[in-house]
Design a protein around this motif. Structure first.
Motif, mmCIF file in Angstrom:
data_model
loop_
_atom_site.group_PDB
_atom_site.id
_atom_site.type_symbol
_atom_site.label_atom_id
_atom_site.label_comp_id
_atom_site.label_asym_id
_atom_site.label_seq_id
_atom_site.Cartn_x
_atom_site.Cartn_y
_atom_site.Cartn_z
ATOM 1 N N ALA A 133 28.230 112.194 79.143
ATOM 2 C CA ALA A 133 29.335 111.217 78.969
ATOM 3 C C ALA A 133 30.499 111.638 78.370
ATOM 4 C CB ALA A 133 28.754 110.015 77.934
ATOM 5 N N SER A 134 30.572 112.523 77.433
ATOM 6 C CA SER A 134 31.704 113.241 76.965
ATOM 7 C C SER A 134 32.454 114.096 78.020
ATOM 8 C CB SER A 134 31.291 114.317 75.836
ATOM 9 O OG SER A 134 32.482 114.820 75.339
ATOM 10 N N ALA A 135 31.597 114.754 79.008
ATOM 11 C CA ALA A 135 32.258 115.589 79.882
ATOM 12 C C ALA A 135 32.558 114.663 81.051
ATOM 13 C CB ALA A 135 31.222 116.566 80.465
ATOM 14 N N LEU A 136 32.096 113.625 81.461
ATOM 15 C CA LEU A 136 32.447 112.954 82.647
ATOM 16 C C LEU A 136 32.937 111.547 82.468
ATOM 17 C CD1 LEU A 136 29.170 113.704 84.688
ATOM 18 C CD2 LEU A 136 31.266 114.669 84.973
ATOM 19 N N GLY A 137 33.065 111.092 81.291
ATOM 20 C CA GLY A 137 33.640 109.790 81.068
ATOM 21 C C GLY A 137 33.007 108.684 81.747
ATOM 22 N N ASP A 138 33.646 107.887 82.122
ATOM 23 C CA ASP A 138 33.136 106.469 82.931
ATOM 24 C C ASP A 138 32.638 106.717 84.282
ATOM 25 O OD1 ASP A 138 35.390 106.583 84.214
ATOM 26 O OD2 ASP A 138 36.206 104.589 83.399
ATOM 27 N N ARG A 139 32.728 108.203 84.689
ATOM 28 C CA ARG A 139 32.228 108.642 86.000
ATOM 29 C C ARG A 139 30.562 108.643 85.959
ATOM 30 N NH1 ARG A 139 35.509 107.077 89.784
ATOM 31 N NH2 ARG A 139 37.675 107.585 89.278
ATOM 32 N N PHE A 140 30.222 108.943 84.507
ATOM 33 C CA PHE A 140 28.802 109.099 84.312
ATOM 34 C C PHE A 140 28.317 107.410 84.001
ATOM 35 C CE2 PHE A 140 25.343 109.678 81.077
ATOM 36 C CZ PHE A 140 24.412 110.427 81.858
ATOM 37 N N VAL A 141 27.490 107.146 84.922
ATOM 38 C CA VAL A 141 26.771 105.746 84.659
ATOM 39 C C VAL A 141 25.287 105.764 84.265
ATOM 40 C CG1 VAL A 141 26.345 103.420 85.776
ATOM 41 C CG2 VAL A 141 28.411 105.045 86.343
ATOM 42 N N PRO A 142 25.173 105.625 82.789
ATOM 43 C CA PRO A 142 23.850 105.891 82.271
ATOM 44 C C PRO A 142 22.939 104.715 82.443
ATOM 45 C CG PRO A 142 25.263 105.493 80.514
ATOM 46 C CD PRO A 142 26.083 105.409 81.743
ATOM 47 N N ARG A 143 21.632 104.798 82.490
ATOM 48 C CA ARG A 143 20.760 103.632 82.387
ATOM 49 C C ARG A 143 19.558 104.128 81.319
ATOM 50 N NH1 ARG A 143 24.593 101.270 84.411
ATOM 51 N NH2 ARG A 143 24.600 100.383 86.437
ATOM 52 N N VAL A 144 19.457 103.280 80.364
ATOM 53 C CA VAL A 144 18.241 103.636 79.351
ATOM 54 C C VAL A 144 17.128 102.391 79.332
ATOM 55 C CG1 VAL A 144 17.791 104.530 76.972
ATOM 56 C CG2 VAL A 144 19.770 105.041 77.978
ATOM 57 N N LEU A 145 15.871 102.746 79.824
ATOM 58 C CA LEU A 145 15.136 101.924 79.888
ATOM 59 C C LEU A 145 14.181 101.950 78.755
ATOM 60 C CD1 LEU A 145 15.879 102.656 83.103
ATOM 61 C CD2 LEU A 145 13.485 101.987 83.510
ATOM 62 N N PRO A 146 13.658 100.878 78.379
ATOM 63 C CA PRO A 146 12.894 100.671 77.062
ATOM 64 C C PRO A 146 11.513 101.338 77.566
ATOM 65 C CG PRO A 146 12.864 98.579 78.073
ATOM 66 C CD PRO A 146 13.801 99.372 79.051
ATOM 67 N N ASP A 147 10.886 101.957 76.393
ATOM 68 C CA ASP A 147 9.761 102.594 76.384
ATOM 69 C C ASP A 147 8.646 101.673 77.000
ATOM 70 O OD1 ASP A 147 10.737 104.820 75.701
ATOM 71 O OD2 ASP A 147 9.759 105.374 73.643
ATOM 72 N N SER A 148 8.662 100.507 76.630
ATOM 73 C CA SER A 148 7.546 99.516 77.102
ATOM 74 C C SER A 148 7.678 99.331 78.380
ATOM 75 C CB SER A 148 8.004 97.971 76.212
ATOM 76 O OG SER A 148 9.467 97.658 76.650
ATOM 77 N N ALA A 149 8.664 99.763 79.284
ATOM 78 C CA ALA A 149 8.554 99.324 80.665
ATOM 79 C C ALA A 149 7.889 100.476 81.435
ATOM 80 C CB ALA A 149 10.107 99.576 81.082
ATOM 81 N N ALA A 150 7.342 101.559 80.788
ATOM 82 C CA ALA A 150 6.642 102.684 81.363
ATOM 83 C C ALA A 150 5.050 102.485 81.633
ATOM 84 C CB ALA A 150 6.829 104.005 80.589
ATOM 85 N N ASN A 151 4.838 102.831 82.802
ATOM 86 C CA ASN A 151 3.357 102.601 83.194
ATOM 87 C C ASN A 151 2.422 103.574 82.474
ATOM 88 O OD1 ASN A 151 0.902 102.525 84.512
ATOM 89 N ND2 ASN A 151 1.716 103.664 86.560
ATOM 90 N N GLU A 152 1.505 103.133 81.755
ATOM 91 C CA GLU A 152 0.556 103.954 80.828
ATOM 92 C C GLU A 152 -0.707 104.693 81.621
ATOM 93 O OE1 GLU A 152 -0.816 101.225 77.975
ATOM 94 O OE2 GLU A 152 1.072 100.964 77.023
ATOM 95 N N GLU A 153 -0.693 104.385 83.043
ATOM 96 C CA GLU A 153 -1.629 105.020 83.612
ATOM 97 C C GLU A 153 -1.243 106.219 84.387
ATOM 98 O OE1 GLU A 153 -4.975 104.315 87.307
ATOM 99 O OE2 GLU A 153 -3.749 102.544 86.714
#
Length: 270
Positions: free
Chosen positions: A205-225
């Protein structure tokens, strides 16, 4: 046993040797429409990676999936996967440690993008990297054919959580191109991922500014199998669109997959 926990014969893909600058590598190709390069995570083109590639293909694209490490279509055990990971870490094609410079393999991948564009046409090429290959789609933007880059849990360099695997002058050139052509890069990670931490996304984000579009998912959304390699060696949620994806309506990982497919359509379908 779930289908994606069994070996996948990949019979719906054509295995082709594609040469760039005289260096051939096997590439699995399937579909019709604009090209999207799908780069596998560790420990290779697993059934989970192939499942994602089929989703891309079925969305109207030609998938080019280079075989960069591992055994294509095989669910590896923990020991086999660890050996592949260790070999990649010392390979001259990858920069697993240190940061601040792109893996040499990205030059070959840019050539693959040019081949794919010449074969498929359209305005350009999409590219998605995962884990070990996670940053490659960003470096590939140094080639003008690449219009739609996606970074899934970019994990290199392994020894520096805030490091990014691209040279400063290269990421500056990518940023200038993004500004000039009004382009973005999508990026995905799980919140608690031990291999792709918040510091790395902050550096992008520091290098690309708003050209970098991040998505951070909660750990609870992960498949456990998960398959054996991940159960033994990946202690946290990690693989957003493959191993840790939950294939059910309403799941955050399915929403991420659909956003990526929509991004490819937006950039490549014109």
């Amino acid at each position: 046993m779930a289908v994606d926990m069994q070996d996948d014969r990949l019979t719906d893909f054509e295995r082709r040797p594609i040469s760039v600058d005289g260096e051939p590598k096997p590439v699995l190709v399937s579909g019709a429409g604009p090209a999207v390069i799908v780069m596998a995570e560790m420990p290779g083109i697993s059934p989970h990676v192939a499942r994602f590639a089929r989703w891309v293909r079925d969305a109207g694209f030609t998938v080019y999936m280079p075989s960069l490490f591992g055994r294509d279509g095989v669910v590896l055990d923990a020991e086999q996967g660890a050996r592949i990971f260790q070999r990649a870490c010392v390979s001259a094609e990858f920069r697993a440690f240190g940061g601040g410079k792109s893996s040499p393999l990205t030059r070959w991948l840019m050539g693959l993008a040019r081949v794919a564009h010449s074969e498929c046409g359209g305005p350009g090429v999409g590219a998605i990297g995962m884990c070990f290959t996670g940053n490659f789609a960003l470096t590939m933007m140094l080639d003008p054919t690449v219009l739609a880059p996606v970074l899934c849990q970019p994990s290199l360099p392994l020894d520096h959580p805030a490091g990014i695997e691209i040279a400063p002058e290269e990421i500056a050139a990518v940023k200038a191109r993004m500004d000039r052509e009004d382009l973005n890069v999508l990026a995905y990670r799980f919140e608690g991922d031990a291999f792709c931490r918040a510091e790395r996304f902050a550096a992008y984000a520091s290098a690309l500014g708003d050209r970098f579009v991040p998505r951070v998912l909660p750990d609870s959304a992960a498949n456990e199998e998960v398959p054996p390699f991940f159960a033994a060696h990946v202690p946290t949620p990690h693989s957003v669109v493959t191993v840790h994806l939950i294939d059910a309506a309403g799941q955050p990982t399915i929403a991420a997959r659909d956003e990526i497919l929509a991004f490819f359509r937006q950039r490549l379908a014109g």
